[in-house]
Design a protein around this motif. Structure first.
Motif, PDB file in Angstrom:
ATOM      1  N   LEU A  20       0.831  -1.208   0.000  1.00  0.00           N
ATOM      2  CA  LEU A  20       0.000   0.000   0.000  1.00  0.00           C
ATOM      3  C   LEU A  20       0.863   1.254   0.000  1.00  0.00           C
ATOM      4  O   LEU A  20       0.570   2.234  -0.703  1.00  0.00           O
ATOM      5  N   ALA A  21       1.926   1.212   0.787  1.00  0.00           N
ATOM      6  CA  ALA A  21       2.817   2.373   0.819  1.00  0.00           C
ATOM      7  C   ALA A  21       3.441   2.611  -0.547  1.00  0.00           C
ATOM      8  O   ALA A  21       3.603   3.740  -0.997  1.00  0.00           O
ATOM      9  N   GLN A  22       3.757   1.498  -1.203  1.00  0.00           N
ATOM     10  CA  GLN A  22       4.401   1.587  -2.512  1.00  0.00           C
ATOM     11  C   GLN A  22       3.435   2.113  -3.578  1.00  0.00           C
ATOM     12  O   GLN A  22       3.837   2.817  -4.497  1.00  0.00           O
ATOM     13  N   HIS A  23       2.176   1.761  -3.445  1.00  0.00           N
ATOM     14  CA  HIS A  23       1.232   2.045  -4.538  1.00  0.00           C
ATOM     15  C   HIS A  23       0.104   3.000  -4.158  1.00  0.00           C
ATOM     16  O   HIS A  23      -0.859   3.135  -4.890  1.00  0.00           O
ATOM     17  N   GLN A  24       0.237   3.686  -3.035  1.00  0.00           N
ATOM     18  CA  GLN A  24      -0.910   4.509  -2.617  1.00  0.00           C
ATOM     19  C   GLN A  24      -1.208   5.639  -3.599  1.00  0.00           C
ATOM     20  O   GLN A  24      -2.364   5.979  -3.833  1.00  0.00           O
ATOM     21  N   GLU A  25      -0.165   6.204  -4.209  1.00  0.00           N
ATOM     22  CA  GLU A  25      -0.440   7.280  -5.162  1.00  0.00           C
ATOM     23  C   GLU A  25      -1.164   6.726  -6.393  1.00  0.00           C
ATOM     24  O   GLU A  25      -2.096   7.341  -6.917  1.00  0.00           O
ATOM     25  N   ASP A  26      -0.738   5.550  -6.843  1.00  0.00           N
ATOM     26  CA  ASP A  26      -1.415   4.937  -8.004  1.00  0.00           C
ATOM     27  C   ASP A  26      -2.891   4.703  -7.695  1.00  0.00           C
ATOM     28  O   ASP A  26      -3.765   4.952  -8.521  1.00  0.00           O
ATOM     29  N   LEU A  27      -3.140   4.181  -6.487  1.00  0.00           N
ATOM     30  CA  LEU A  27      -4.533   3.916  -6.113  1.00  0.00           C
ATOM     31  C   LEU A  27      -5.331   5.209  -6.003  1.00  0.00           C
ATOM     32  O   LEU A  27      -6.478   5.273  -6.422  1.00  0.00           O
TER      33      LEU A  27
END
Lengths: 188, 551
Positions: A20-27
């Protein structure tokens, strides 16, 4: 709960949090594109993260995380649409579906465009850079911004539109240039 | 992407991310996204840019490089919180749900939302359903105009996006976004959208104020952006001139001519009282020339004598009902016909289940009227409808512009029941209830509405008992273009303009109709008498509202 099960849950939790930390901006970008209102996005992401938590044991780590997570986010967007007080200002199901589909096929270009933003921000005139920074970084209200800029509300929105247009066009030109360079190198 | 569409998307998406999108704008955006893949792609790229800006680490660094304005007093200097780092380490020990919530907060709370503040720039015109093209402007004045093309443009006509060529004369275009363009022929103009147009050649005066949507005026070499402005642009074979009479104009070269270097260098501001000439695409700064208000501050006004004669003219009146019927009670079948432009007397409407009670009573009057009214007014009571056939129908299957007006008044008292009256235009061959144009006034719900084949619109209007209101409307008919109706409700002492209003109280959605409205109907559902008088239908504003206009 046994010690083994507890340890397993902790590891699973840790892994999900990392993802989630890695992809939170994508989400965030994904949800915002389907439901362009910040408060709605906040609610949907909250529900999405909870759903991901519940189903994380079904996730196949051999596959990319984002498409799997997008599936949950998409369902939460539709669910939120039906329940939202602001439903009148959200997009219809057909449009949400069209946008989600097109976003998937357009993902690489979208990422390329974001990487070109740095260059274009530097090219902005100082005054525009100040205004856009206040708009996006600070907690300045629109009323304060109009005072700072010494302009009417209408002129302020007009200026924000103009700056976004400058950035958008600058990014587009940069992407086109890169494509041209690549085409030249490859001799296609 | 066509420049007009691009300009419209820029506007819509910018107010979307600034949380200023109105309902009409939202409907228009949905229409574009639903039907156009290119628009969807643009949208996705635009909102991605917005989201990225909300957390862009570079912005914080850039902000540090920019000095705060020295002149700003301390109290006005905003408290700037640096962007929170996006990738703060998440604490593994936190409970997952809590962490999920926290992750959301991390991302969501950092960006500064635009303060929603006041209502966004609203548009009176509701957007069209997907199949109907959208009008973008109205030809509001047409003084001695000679137009190129088979069908001359007439005052009051609505304009779709496209090129118009004025050979001679002066015309005024009122864009739905609020801006005005005055054209002095010869001129060629590409009407692009509610907020943009392109001057191909000729002289054009631009006028706008703070109530209007921002407007882009393109020329072959540049894009002009106004800031509460009145300015003129002249496009000739050897170059372009910009003369600013009020406010400020920012001129940027068209994208094709934009150099790759500093974006700031690509535009020049022309202030009030200044004029500049630009000779080539790469002539960014241009050269100063004398301001020429005499030549370029164009006015679209007819000589006073012609204007006065036009207002007196009744030649454009298709029907007039002063309710001078010699019977005391309507329907007055067989009695005196009264009025002009009708082929039948008032009769009970076919579908009405009740025999209505319509009595001829004293006529209505407005303070601004410069002549006494004929006959009486009709007082509608109980429930029912009566109708009358027009000699010349309002044809929606041909290009045309029609106007109507009538006076209305209610004596409703508190505690009285329903008090609703409708003015209806319908085709006597068509009996589907929704296929009609209906203007409704309701004193019981303080609501006025305009309904037309599902393309209706309504508004809460504080109509009061014991006061006489003027309802004046316009119907735009297109053989192939969309049809649209507008309504203006004038308060008892509100001046009525001599030319049609630049903005309307209500506007229907554009519809595609091929009806021939040949029946005028008044329907009532009221426990209290409602008076209707001075009913007019014509082909010009002057014909139906001239009598109410101030001298």
């Amino acid at each position: 709960m046994s010690t083994v099960a507890s340890a397993e849950t902790a590891r699973s939790t840790e892994k999900l949090l990392c993802l989630l930390a890695q992809h939170q901006e994508d989400l965030y970008r994904y949800v915002f594109s389907l439901l362009p209102h910040q408060e709605d996005v906040k609610d949907v992401l909250q529900e999405t993260y909870i759903a991901l938590t519940r189903k994380f044991d079904e996730y196949d780590a051999a596959k990319p995380f984002l498409p799997w997570a997008y599936g949950f986010a998409y369902l939460q967007v539709l669910k939120h649409r039906d329940q939202s007080r602001r439903a009148a200002r959200t997009f219809g199901d057909d449009i949400v579906e069209l946008l989600a589909g097109q976003r998937a096929t357009h993902a690489v270009t979208l990422n390329d465009r974001l990487s070109a933003l740095d260059h274009c921000l530097e090219k902005l005139p100082q005054q525009d850079r100040l205004l856009i920074s206040h708009r996006y970084l600070s907690r300045t209200t629109i009323e304060q911004l109009t005072e700072i800029a010494g302009s009417s509300r209408r002129t302020l929105f007009r200026n924000l539109e103009r700056i976004r247009r400058l950035l958008f066009d600058c990014i587009s030109r940069r992407i086109e240039d890169r494509t041209d360079e690549c085409t030249g190198e490859c001799g296609v | 992407m066509m420049p007009g569409l691009r300009a419209e998307l820029d506007r819509l998406l910018s107010i979307l991310v600034d949380d200023e999108l109105s309902e009409a704008d939202h409907a228009r955006l949905e229409e574009l996204l639903r039907n156009d893949e290119e628009c969807r792609r643009f949208y996705l790229e635009y909102v991605d840019l917005h989201v990225r800006l909300t957390h862009h680490p570079k912005l914080a660094a850039l902000l540090e490089e920019v000095p705060e304005p020295v002149a700003a007093p301390p109290s006005m200097t905003p408290v700037v919180s640096r962007a929170r780092p996006l990738w703060l380490p998440l604490m593994v020990t936190a409970a997952l749900t809590l962490a999920a919530s926290w992750a959301v907060q991390l991302f969501v709370s950092a960006p500064k939302p635009a303060d929603p503040g006041a209502v966004g720039l609203s548009q009176a015109v509701a957007q069209a359903p997907a199949i109907v093209p959208s009008y973008v402007a109205t030809l509001s004045k047409n003084v001695a105009c000679v137009w190129e093309g088979d069908e001359p443009l007439r005052s009051g006509m609505r304009l779709l996006p496209g090129v118009i060529r004025l050979r001679s004369g002066t015309a005024e275009l009122q864009f739905d976004g609020g801006a005005q363009l005055v054209l002095a022929g010869p001129v060629e103009l590409n009407v692009e959208s509610v907020t943009s147009a392109a001057v191909v050649s000729g002289k054009v005066l631009f006028r706008s104020d703070d109530t209007a949507e921002p407007f882009d005026l393109h020329t072959p070499m540049a894009r002009l952006v106004d800031y509460g402005t009145e300015y003129a642009v002249e496009v000739g074979k050897t170059g372009e001139e910009v003369h600013v009479f009020d406010g400020e104009v920012r001129r940027s070269p068209r994208p094709a001519a934009e150099p790759e270097t500093e974006l700031a260098l690509n535009s020049v501001s022309v202030m009030a009282g200044e004029a500049r000439r630009f000779l080539a695409c790469d002539d960014v700064q241009g050269c100063s020339v004398p301001l020429d208000a005499g030549r370029l501050r164009i006015r679209a006004s007819a000589p006073a004598a012609a204007e006065s004669a036009h207002r007196q003219s009744a030649g454009e009146l298709l029907a007039y009902e002063p309710f001078a019927c010699d019977a005391a009670v309507l329907p007055c079948s067989g009695a005196g016909l009264g009025g002009i432009g009708f082929t039948t007397p008032w009769v009970k409407a076919c579908k009405s289940e009740f025999v209505p009670e319509f009595r001829i009573v004293n006529s209505l009057w407005r303070p601004q009227m410069n002549s006494a009214t004929e006959g009486g007014g009709v007082s509608a009571g109980c429930r029912g409808a009566m109708s009358r056939r027009l000699a010349r129908p309002i044809r929606m299957d041909e290009d045309g512009v029609y106007y109507f007006s009538y006076l209305i008044r209610s004596e409703k008292r508190a505690g009285d029941g329903s008090c609703d009256v409708q003015f209806i235009l319908r085709d006597h061959l068509v009996h589907e209830p929704q296929r009609k144009l209906a203007v409704s006034a309701s004193w019981s719900s303080s609501k006025t509405s305009l309904c037309w084949e599902g393309g209706g619109n309504c508004a809460s209007i504080p109509v009061e008992p014991g006061k006489t209101y003027l309802m004046a409307g316009k119907i735009v008919a297109g053989r192939e273009a969309p049809d649209q109706a507008f309504l203006c409700l004038f308060m008892p002492r509100q001046p009525v303009p001599s030319a049609e209003p630049s903005s309307w109280t209500l506007a229907s959605r554009p519809v595609l109709s091929d009806l021939k409205f040949d029946v005028v109907q008044i329907s009532a559902n009221t426990a209290t008498p409602v008076l209707v008088d001075e009913l007019r239908i014509g082909t010009s504003w002057a014909a139906v509202a001239g009598v109410f206009a101030a001298p």
